[in-house]
Design a protein around this motif. Structure first.
Motif, PDB file in Angstrom:
ATOM      1  N   ASP A  44       0.844  -1.187   0.000  1.00 24.21           N
ATOM      2  CA  ASP A  44       0.000   0.000   0.000  1.00 24.21           C
ATOM      3  C   ASP A  44       0.881   1.239   0.000  1.00 24.21           C
ATOM      4  N   VAL A  45       0.581   2.171  -0.901  1.00 29.77           N
ATOM      5  CA  VAL A  45       1.390   3.376  -1.031  1.00 29.77           C
ATOM      6  C   VAL A  45       0.659   4.645  -0.627  1.00 29.77           C
ATOM      7  N   GLU A  52     -18.149   8.923  -8.327  1.00 24.58           N
ATOM      8  CA  GLU A  52     -17.663   7.583  -8.637  1.00 24.58           C
ATOM      9  C   GLU A  52     -16.140   7.561  -8.739  1.00 24.58           C
ATOM     10  N   VAL A  53     -15.504   6.777  -7.855  1.00 23.20           N
ATOM     11  CA  VAL A  53     -14.052   6.640  -7.856  1.00 23.20           C
ATOM     12  C   VAL A  53     -13.734   5.156  -7.733  1.00 23.20           C
ATOM     13  N   SER A  54     -12.851   4.660  -8.598  1.00 18.70           N
ATOM     14  CA  SER A  54     -12.472   3.249  -8.543  1.00 18.70           C
ATOM     15  C   SER A  54     -10.982   3.082  -8.773  1.00 18.70           C
ATOM     16  N   ALA A  55     -10.487   1.902  -8.385  1.00 16.67           N
ATOM     17  CA  ALA A  55      -9.087   1.552  -8.600  1.00 16.67           C
ATOM     18  C   ALA A  55      -9.044   0.209  -9.308  1.00 16.67           C
ATOM     19  N   THR A  56      -8.235   0.122 -10.360  1.00 18.96           N
ATOM     20  CA  THR A  56      -7.957  -1.154 -11.003  1.00 18.96           C
ATOM     21  C   THR A  56      -6.618  -1.625 -10.453  1.00 18.96           C
ATOM     22  N   LEU A  57      -6.643  -2.728  -9.719  1.00 21.97           N
ATOM     23  CA  LEU A  57      -5.443  -3.263  -9.091  1.00 21.97           C
ATOM     24  C   LEU A  57      -4.549  -3.922 -10.128  1.00 21.97           C
ATOM     25  N   PRO A  58      -3.265  -4.123  -9.800  1.00 24.10           N
ATOM     26  CA  PRO A  58      -2.367  -4.796 -10.737  1.00 24.10           C
ATOM     27  C   PRO A  58      -2.873  -6.181 -11.159  1.00 24.10           C
ATOM     28  N   SER A  59      -3.679  -6.811 -10.331  1.00 24.16           N
ATOM     29  CA  SER A  59      -4.231  -8.134 -10.654  1.00 24.16           C
ATOM     30  C   SER A  59      -5.373  -8.046 -11.658  1.00 24.16           C
ATOM     31  N   GLY A  60      -5.870  -6.815 -11.925  1.00 20.50           N
ATOM     32  CA  GLY A  60      -6.982  -6.622 -12.841  1.00 20.50           C
ATOM     33  C   GLY A  60      -8.310  -6.432 -12.132  1.00 20.50           C
ATOM     34  N   GLU A  61      -8.351  -6.712 -10.837  1.00 20.40           N
ATOM     35  CA  GLU A  61      -9.572  -6.532 -10.048  1.00 20.40           C
ATOM     36  C   GLU A  61      -9.897  -5.040  -9.944  1.00 20.40           C
ATOM     37  N   VAL A  62     -11.186  -4.704 -10.071  1.00 19.47           N
ATOM     38  CA  VAL A  62     -11.640  -3.324  -9.953  1.00 19.47           C
ATOM     39  C   VAL A  62     -12.395  -3.191  -8.642  1.00 19.47           C
ATOM     40  N   MET A  63     -12.058  -2.164  -7.863  1.00 15.94           N
ATOM     41  CA  MET A  63     -12.754  -1.939  -6.597  1.00 15.94           C
ATOM     42  C   MET A  63     -13.152  -0.476  -6.468  1.00 15.94           C
ATOM     43  N   LYS A  64     -14.318  -0.241  -5.878  1.00 16.59           N
ATOM     44  CA  LYS A  64     -14.793   1.105  -5.611  1.00 16.59           C
ATOM     45  C   LYS A  64     -13.990   1.659  -4.440  1.00 16.59           C
ATOM     46  N   LEU A  65     -13.572   2.917  -4.530  1.00 10.72           N
ATOM     47  CA  LEU A  65     -12.804   3.541  -3.458  1.00 10.72           C
ATOM     48  C   LEU A  65     -13.665   4.496  -2.654  1.00 10.72           C
ATOM     49  N   SER A  66     -13.405   4.521  -1.355  1.00  7.62           N
ATOM     50  CA  SER A  66     -14.039   5.491  -0.477  1.00  7.62           C
ATOM     51  C   SER A  66     -13.013   5.930   0.562  1.00  7.62           C
ATOM     52  N   SER A  67     -13.350   6.948   1.313  1.00  6.91           N
ATOM     53  CA  SER A  67     -12.432   7.509   2.297  1.00  6.91           C
ATOM     54  C   SER A  67     -11.929   6.432   3.257  1.00  6.91           C
ATOM     55  N   GLY A  68     -10.616   6.405   3.487  1.00  2.00           N
ATOM     56  CA  GLY A  68     -10.003   5.445   4.393  1.00  2.00           C
ATOM     57  C   GLY A  68      -9.434   4.219   3.709  1.00  2.00           C
ATOM     58  N   ASP A  69      -9.781   3.989   2.430  1.00  2.00           N
ATOM     59  CA  ASP A  69      -9.274   2.823   1.706  1.00  2.00           C
ATOM     60  C   ASP A  69      -7.794   2.985   1.381  1.00  2.00           C
ATOM     61  N   ALA A  70      -7.089   1.857   1.369  1.00  2.00           N
ATOM     62  CA  ALA A  70      -5.680   1.841   0.987  1.00  2.00           C
ATOM     63  C   ALA A  70      -5.576   1.735  -0.537  1.00  2.00           C
ATOM     64  N   VAL A  71      -4.536   2.349  -1.099  1.00  5.71           N
ATOM     65  CA  VAL A  71      -4.273   2.285  -2.526  1.00  5.71           C
ATOM     66  C   VAL A  71      -2.969   1.518  -2.719  1.00  5.71           C
ATOM     67  N   GLU A  94      -3.453  10.591   0.335  1.00  2.00           N
ATOM     68  CA  GLU A  94      -2.223  10.956   1.041  1.00  2.00           C
ATOM     69  C   GLU A  94      -1.286   9.754   0.962  1.00  2.00           C
ATOM     70  N   PHE A  95      -0.073   9.993   0.455  1.00  2.00           N
ATOM     71  CA  PHE A  95       0.919   8.934   0.312  1.00  2.00           C
ATOM     72  C   PHE A  95       1.673   8.718   1.616  1.00  2.00           C
ATOM     73  N   LYS A  96       2.396   7.615   1.682  1.00  2.00           N
ATOM     74  CA  LYS A  96       3.143   7.248   2.889  1.00  2.00           C
ATOM     75  C   LYS A  96       4.122   8.339   3.311  1.00  2.00           C
ATOM     76  N   ASP A  97       4.672   9.080   2.340  1.00  2.00           N
ATOM     77  CA  ASP A  97       5.632  10.146   2.666  1.00  2.00           C
ATOM     78  C   ASP A  97       4.940  11.462   3.037  1.00  2.00           C
ATOM     79  N   LYS A  98       3.608  11.408   3.217  1.00  2.00           N
ATOM     80  CA  LYS A  98       2.777  12.542   3.596  1.00  2.00           C
ATOM     81  C   LYS A  98       2.507  13.532   2.458  1.00  2.00           C
ATOM     82  N   SER A  99       2.940  13.217   1.239  1.00  2.00           N
ATOM     83  CA  SER A  99       2.568  14.055   0.096  1.00  2.00           C
ATOM     84  C   SER A  99       1.125  13.757  -0.261  1.00  2.00           C
ATOM     85  N   ARG A 100       0.467  14.709  -0.920  1.00  2.00           N
ATOM     86  CA  ARG A 100      -0.949  14.586  -1.232  1.00  2.00           C
ATOM     87  C   ARG A 100      -1.188  14.756  -2.714  1.00  2.00           C
TER      88      ARG A 100
END
Length: 83
Positions: A28-29, A38-57, A74-80
């Protein structure tokens, strides 16, 4: 380019493509801090998931927003990042 340079470039590409996608999915980065619409993420595995506040990317994810939608992360290095 020399033969050695071609060899190194080919070797690096083989290492990148031989790395299992599950390795990236486990890393997770960023964390979603807010979404609108509507916000979603396509994972490297090809799976698509809906994103909401608090989810890891996960590393290597492709983030997509719908019409009139937005996401902030917000990334691990605190950049946004906002999209």
């Amino acid at each position: 380019m020399s033969k050695f340079t071609h060899f190194i470039a080919a070797f690096v590409m083989m290492v990148i493509f031989a790395t299992p996608a599950t390795l990236y999915a486990a890393t997770d980065v960023a964390t979603v801090t807010s979404t609108r619409g509507e916000v979603s993420a396509t994972l490297p595995s090809g799976e698509v998931m809906k994103l909401s506040s608090g989810d890891a990317v996960a590393l290597g994810s492709e983030i997509k927003t719908g019409s009139r939608s937005s996401v902030a992360m917000e990334f691990k290095d605190k950049s946004r990042f906002e999209l």
